[in-house]
Design an enzyme around this catalytic site. Sequence first.
Site, short mmCIF file in Angstrom:
data_model
loop_
_atom_site.label_atom_id
_atom_site.label_comp_id
_atom_site.label_asym_id
_atom_site.label_seq_id
_atom_site.Cartn_x
_atom_site.Cartn_y
_atom_site.Cartn_z
N GLY A 279 102.46 74.23 9.86
CA GLY A 279 103.79 74.74 9.53
C GLY A 279 103.89 76.24 9.41
O GLY A 279 104.95 76.76 9.08
N GLU B 54 95.92 72.70 9.27
CA GLU B 54 96.12 72.10 10.59
C GLU B 54 97.30 72.75 11.29
O GLU B 54 98.33 72.12 11.54
CB GLU B 54 96.29 70.58 10.49
CG GLU B 54 97.15 70.18 9.32
CD GLU B 54 97.21 68.70 9.04
OE1 GLU B 54 96.14 68.05 9.06
OE2 GLU B 54 98.31 68.20 8.78
N GLY C 26 99.37 74.19 14.30
CA GLY C 26 99.55 74.01 15.73
C GLY C 26 100.24 75.23 16.30
O GLY C 26 99.66 76.06 17.00
N TYR D 162 116.75 71.44 19.16
CA TYR D 162 116.97 72.08 17.86
C TYR D 162 117.88 73.30 17.93
O TYR D 162 118.02 74.02 16.95
CB TYR D 162 115.65 72.59 17.25
CG TYR D 162 114.48 71.67 17.22
CD1 TYR D 162 114.49 70.52 16.42
CD2 TYR D 162 113.33 71.95 17.96
CE1 TYR D 162 113.38 69.70 16.37
CE2 TYR D 162 112.22 71.13 17.91
CZ TYR D 162 112.26 70.01 17.12
OH TYR D 162 111.16 69.21 17.07
N CYS E 179 121.54 66.40 34.03
CA CYS E 179 122.95 66.08 33.80
C CYS E 179 123.18 65.93 32.30
O CYS E 179 123.54 64.85 31.80
CB CYS E 179 123.32 64.81 34.55
SG CYS E 179 123.06 65.00 36.31
N GLU E 180 122.89 66.98 31.59
CA GLU E 180 123.07 67.05 30.14
C GLU E 180 123.48 68.49 29.87
O GLU E 180 122.77 69.41 30.29
CB GLU E 180 121.74 66.81 29.41
CG GLU E 180 121.31 65.38 29.30
CD GLU E 180 122.21 64.56 28.38
OE1 GLU E 180 122.84 65.14 27.48
OE2 GLU E 180 122.26 63.33 28.59
C1 LIG Z 1 103.13 68.66 13.53
C2 LIG Z 1 102.05 68.63 12.53
C3 LIG Z 1 101.22 69.74 12.34
C4 LIG Z 1 101.39 71.03 13.08
O1 LIG Z 1 102.56 71.66 12.77
P1 LIG Z 1 102.82 73.17 13.27
O2 LIG Z 1 104.22 73.42 12.81
O3 LIG Z 1 102.70 73.13 14.75
O4 LIG Z 1 101.80 74.02 12.63
C5 LIG Z 1 100.21 69.64 11.40
N1 LIG Z 1 100.02 68.51 10.68
C6 LIG Z 1 100.80 67.42 10.84
C7 LIG Z 1 100.52 66.23 10.03
C8 LIG Z 1 101.84 67.45 11.75
O5 LIG Z 1 102.62 66.37 11.90
#
Ligand SMILES: *Cc1c(COP(=O)(O)O)cnc(C)c1O
Length: 418
Positions: A230, A271, A273, A313, A339-340
């Site tokens: 996040g 974690e 991403g 979003y 087509c959206e």
């Molecule tokens: C989606 C997700 C992430 C990664 O989120 P980011 O916003 O990309 O950092 C990490 N942990 C869980 C459990 C997720 O569902």
Amino acid sequence: MPMPETFRQRLFPLLPSIAAHYGTPFHIYDEQGIRDTGRRLKEAFAGVARFREYYAVKALPNPRVLAVMAEMGFGFDCSSIAELRLSRRVGARGEDLMFTSNNTSAEDFDEAAAEGGSILNLDDISLLPKVPEMPELICFRYNPGERRSGNEIIGNPVESKYGVSHEQLLPAFRQAREMGASRFGLHTMLASNELNYRYMVQTAAMLLELVEEISAELGITFEFVNIGGGLGIPYRPDAANLDLVSMGREIADLFQAFATRHGYQPALYMESGRFMTGPHGVLVTTAINRKEIYRTYVGVDASMSSLMRPGMYGAYHHIDVVGKEGGATEVVDVVGSLCENNDKFAIQRPLPKIVDGDLLVIHDTGAHGIAMGFNYNGNLRPKELLLRSDGTTELIRRAETVDDYFATLSFGPDVFRP
Ligand SMILES: *Cc1c(COP(=O)(O)O)cnc(C)c1O
């Protein structure tokens, strides 16, 4: 700022020849940028006794990129069978893998335990009796409910389907211990694209407090806390970067204070991403049409099947027109062919005057970009390239073909009379 300046300097001079060689559209990822961000992340948490990033595979599930993560010593956060298998393909085993599923099926549990297993991060107390064999190490995902306000994007924890409630947390660990678990972790994931680092510091503080409470009650210690992903990235030109250094320092202070009180500190897992790969990818697409009706529309050869975030979003993705930076602008909508009417990469955006054949670079597609791609309207997902640290490019996923689209329709007769 969107797209790091270093990536722009590496990519833009090469882009016309890369586009001519491979054809557009494609996502291209910057290996060096990913490695630099990985190093900064590790440096930021150098004050914690043990830190490990588990890259959230769903953000960019390409084995070539995952191999870069593995080289940096990162583990993988997976939530499906396919993500576990992708991660194992680059050598991840056992505690390199965190299995953070929800609404978990029997097949998911079997895969999580296969080939040396993975860390099981359980989403609910009701799943305990469904775990085929209780592993030594168990983690629960915590949902604080009204104790925390969620951030803007992920929403209010009370309305979130994830995790174990506050009241269930102690019984969950107690029951897991009775079933044979002897090593413990605690996880939560409350934010998405959060640019205020203090939110993550509060999350770390919350988890450490819970660890103290549960440890005192049950006489157990915790091997790790996992503060989830996040971490935000600046999609808009006027947005500031997340203050990673302050975040690392303040979280390390919390861990050291914990160690002073208890004589040990758990490892810190994260974690991320988006933060790891988001800014290090762009979608490159060619202008193929220009339409003047009530508005001006620039039609490109990619569609929202390559990047769903704007349509889904209303997300902002910055756009550059290669070779036309800084020129006079006009206001246009940049559209795909679905087509959206939400198949738009930009709405009423001032951009340099675009003509057919111009290359457009859509920023920050390195996370939740191709990963969210889809085939609606018979649109095919594009190829992916890696701009390697040595300046060469590598095709790391080919474009989908019409044969791929038909693949699930090609099989023998299968008729059943109930
Ligand atoms: C989606 C997700 C992430 C990664 O989120 P980011 O916003 O990309 O950092 C990490 N942990 C869980 C459990 C997720 O569902």
